[in-house]
Design a protein around this motif. Sequence first.
Motif, PDB file in Angstrom:
ATOM      1  N   ILE A 102     169.998  51.741 124.876  1.00 54.94           N
ATOM      2  CA  ILE A 102     171.254  51.937 125.591  1.00 54.94           C
ATOM      3  C   ILE A 102     171.125  51.513 127.043  1.00 54.94           C
ATOM      4  O   ILE A 102     171.989  50.817 127.584  1.00 54.94           O
ATOM      5  CB  ILE A 102     171.704  53.411 125.500  1.00 54.94           C
TER       6      ILE A 102
ATOM      7  N   THR B  58     179.208  53.718 127.672  1.00 56.00           N
ATOM      8  CA  THR B  58     178.538  54.655 126.772  1.00 56.00           C
ATOM      9  C   THR B  58     178.421  56.034 127.396  1.00 56.00           C
ATOM     10  O   THR B  58     178.551  57.057 126.720  1.00 56.00           O
ATOM     11  CB  THR B  58     177.129  54.129 126.418  1.00 56.00           C
TER      12      THR B  58
ATOM     13  N   ALA C  64     174.742  53.168 119.893  1.00 56.09           N
ATOM     14  CA  ALA C  64     175.746  53.711 120.807  1.00 56.09           C
ATOM     15  C   ALA C  64     176.397  54.963 120.240  1.00 56.09           C
ATOM     16  O   ALA C  64     176.822  55.841 120.990  1.00 56.09           O
ATOM     17  CB  ALA C  64     176.799  52.658 121.138  1.00 56.09           C
TER      18      ALA C  64
ATOM     19  N   ARG D  83     178.456  47.972 129.565  1.00 51.03           N
ATOM     20  CA  ARG D  83     178.370  48.684 128.295  1.00 51.03           C
ATOM     21  C   ARG D  83     177.672  50.025 128.468  1.00 51.03           C
ATOM     22  O   ARG D  83     178.066  51.031 127.874  1.00 51.03           O
ATOM     23  CB  ARG D  83     177.626  47.825 127.263  1.00 51.03           C
TER      24      ARG D  83
ATOM     25  N   ASP E 232     176.336  46.513 120.978  1.00 50.86           N
ATOM     26  CA  ASP E 232     175.733  47.617 120.244  1.00 50.86           C
ATOM     27  C   ASP E 232     174.553  47.086 119.442  1.00 50.86           C
ATOM     28  O   ASP E 232     174.450  45.883 119.194  1.00 50.86           O
ATOM     29  CB  ASP E 232     176.755  48.297 119.318  1.00 50.86           C
TER      30      ASP E 232
ATOM     31  N   LEU F  84     171.776  47.076 125.810  1.00 50.14           N
ATOM     32  CA  LEU F  84     173.228  46.886 125.801  1.00 50.14           C
ATOM     33  C   LEU F  84     173.658  46.181 127.081  1.00 50.14           C
ATOM     34  O   LEU F  84     173.273  46.562 128.176  1.00 50.14           O
ATOM     35  CB  LEU F  84     173.958  48.225 125.678  1.00 50.14           C
TER      36      LEU F  84
ATOM     37  N   ASP G 150     168.924  58.286 124.244  1.00 48.82           N
ATOM     38  CA  ASP G 150     168.604  56.867 124.081  1.00 48.82           C
ATOM     39  C   ASP G 150     167.646  56.709 122.912  1.00 48.82           C
ATOM     40  O   ASP G 150     167.120  57.685 122.375  1.00 48.82           O
ATOM     41  CB  ASP G 150     167.988  56.290 125.361  1.00 48.82           C
TER      42      ASP G 150
END
Length: 444
Positions: A91, A171, A9, A167, A112, A95, A29
């Motif tokens: 990501i 991010t 992250a 999440r 994370d 996540l 990512d």
Amino acid sequence: MSATRVFVARLAGCTVFDPAGDRVGRVRDVLVVYRRSDPPHVVGLIVEIPGKRRVFVSINRVTSISAGQIITTGLINVRRFEQRGGEVRVIAEMLGRKVAFADGSGDATVEDVAIEESAQGEWEVSQLFVRKPKSGASPFAKGTTAFVTWKEVREKTVSGEAQSAERLIATYSELKPADLATTLLDLPAQRRQEVAEELPDDRLADVLEEMPESDQVEILSGLADDRAADVLDHMQPDDAADLIAQMPEERGEHLLDLMEPEEAEDVRFLLAYAPDTAGGLMTPEPIIVSADATVAEGLALIRRHDLPPALGAAVMVTLPPYEPPTGRFLGVVHFQRMLRYPPHERLGTLLDQGLEPVRAETSAAEVSRILASYDLVSVPVVDDHHRLVGVVTIDDVLDYLLPDDWRSHPEDDNEVAQRAAARAQLETRSIPIQTGRRATDASR
């Protein structure tokens, strides 16, 4: 490597440099593949290079990872990234996933993921930062967190249950709408819809306005009718009208009925015009004032933080009423001219005498020519009774002229030649209407 363990992250948005110190792009990512028993293996990074193109950078080409920057060998294939079977984006896809502790002590959510260098040039998932469900009834209570290894948990999937997107949204919270739209378009269709479901109405509206209409329709079609109507309420009326026009007539009419009456009225008004005319391109929400309004009042109106820059470049002066269709249109006052006069000066004395409005039925080609010829960012639109009905801005024209897949950018010389031909046609007032989906390259 200058770091042997890093949390993914924190990599999002980090700048990537080549060995000479030149900026290559930014990390969006990390790509991993699962293995039978060992932790997932890192295969590379997804990097956004200039032009918003997402490319794949093999982890073997990463020579250094340190605070806020990554250095590569400089040998990067600039073909557009396309995810292959078996690959997972950390990501975008890991996540927010639920996991169960191997010892049976309960469930948790992945917040994370730490990757670690296991050998020279070899990286794998080493730890997960997870949060357990909250135990108290208080709305302010939060579940406890823990660091666990991959072997201490197992992924938990429940049929029909959507993976949490909270999440991922956190991010990418700092991304501009256009960048977030690009990010969503790169996600698998199911994950894209999950993220859309979690975004606030106003944020999703901003993002949809930056997408091709076909993708807008796909996302909006996956929302419940009430939610879809709420999102349309937050969109600019011209963008909402374009979107509804692409939907089946019955569903479009149903959504209009569910929208706020004032917003729906603006959209219905725009739907009455052909899409290739000034009426079809315009927005019905310009800044409109009376001739007696002062420079101070005009400047106050264009300072609104939610006002698009193109609309804030000028104010429209009309007779009452001051909602489209207004009373007789009197003229335009550009903000630069307002800056040259004292605050008490009446706007009616500062009209641009050389700018003529266009009619609602004026072609998009003619509107484009006027904007280009006179270096304008907007042009007023009037009806047959010379009443102001809206304003066409430069971004409205660009959205019309560019093909639906313009965000993919030219992939080869043929596409470059096609763009040059389109520009030549524009110069001769022949404006092509092009459509298409995002272009992708099947290989790295």
